[in-house]
Scaffold this motif. Sequence first.
Motif: not given
Length: 359
Positions: A69, A72, A97-99, A101, A126-127, A129, A153-154
């Motif tokens: 978690t 990055e 993955s929640s972390s 980026e 979910t994170n 970028r 997606s973000p």
Amino acid sequence: MDDDDSDSDHHPFDEEEIEWKMKWKNKYLLGKMKENDPDAFYTLTDNMLPTNMTDEEWEELGRDASNNTLLEIVEFSDISLDDSFKLSFFFRGLTSSSSIEQMNLFQNEFSIAGVRSMVPFLQNATNLREMDLDCNNFQSEGFNALFRALSNSPIEMLECCNCGIESIEIHTEHVPKHLTVLRLNENGIDADGCRELAKLLQGGDSTLNKLHVDENKIDDEGVAILVDALQNNTSLQILDLMLNQGITAEGMKMFLKLVNDVSSIKATLQSNRTLQELNFNYQNDMQIKQHINMATHINAKNENDAEAAGQEKVIETQLHSVKRAELARLQGVTRSFYSEINPLHLPEVLALAGRHHGQ
């Protein structure tokens, strides 16, 4: 002490010792990632991995990354993540993955099969970028699958340069809602591709801020499609079209009219007020370049005030006889500026000019 004496102090096992220490350190860090240790690290790179990893080890690494978690950034570059083994097994483990980026997988030569193996992760990251997939070989089918997978997606920045992309299919219901930067340099995108890219620029909910399509197969037909899409666009600030050899002087004039249409005062006021940087090969037509640069500079200077940008263009061009004559010739405008001014509006026009010059 002479050079020979200095060399005699060199220990023959120094390099082996350094290599052994690095392997121990990397093993230690990977163990910390498995434990989700907050004192470990936030980046997983290819130089941390042991050589000759088995399929099971790649899958286990993916699971560890998925469960962590704090991780990055994942960066595996130029290590031949072929479709049959490494990449598919890694993403068999890394399904969410929640972390994470940022995912950098450039220069690995994987194809559509590699993209397909990523889909569960892309749909459940979910994170996420930023994604850099430059210099791979997933071609048009891979890009289209990738774009669909990223629709919810973000993701904010996507790079797919030099990936063999020739045709693009973009469905408006599958457009990533937060995408601001798209880089598709060194592919084979033509007018049909521009027609699909235009879907990212139309409508009031467009988010794209930078579009890079250097060194493709875009010609004047493609330019006309992009210009039409940008008439009412209020998001795109940078458009790169360098080394698209099919763009002629006619295409350049289309862009000039987009950012400063002198056919009427109303047209000038409503010309595109968002583009701040427009790059392509001007083919030695410096006059067009100067006029485009002036208009985009005005847009940039008045970034937060579109009305002010339009007014400044009127003052700098419509009320400047030499500049207006040049622009009118380039845009095929024959009407005089003064012929369209209603006498009742003349005081307003003069007041606008006076305010600009501090009078």
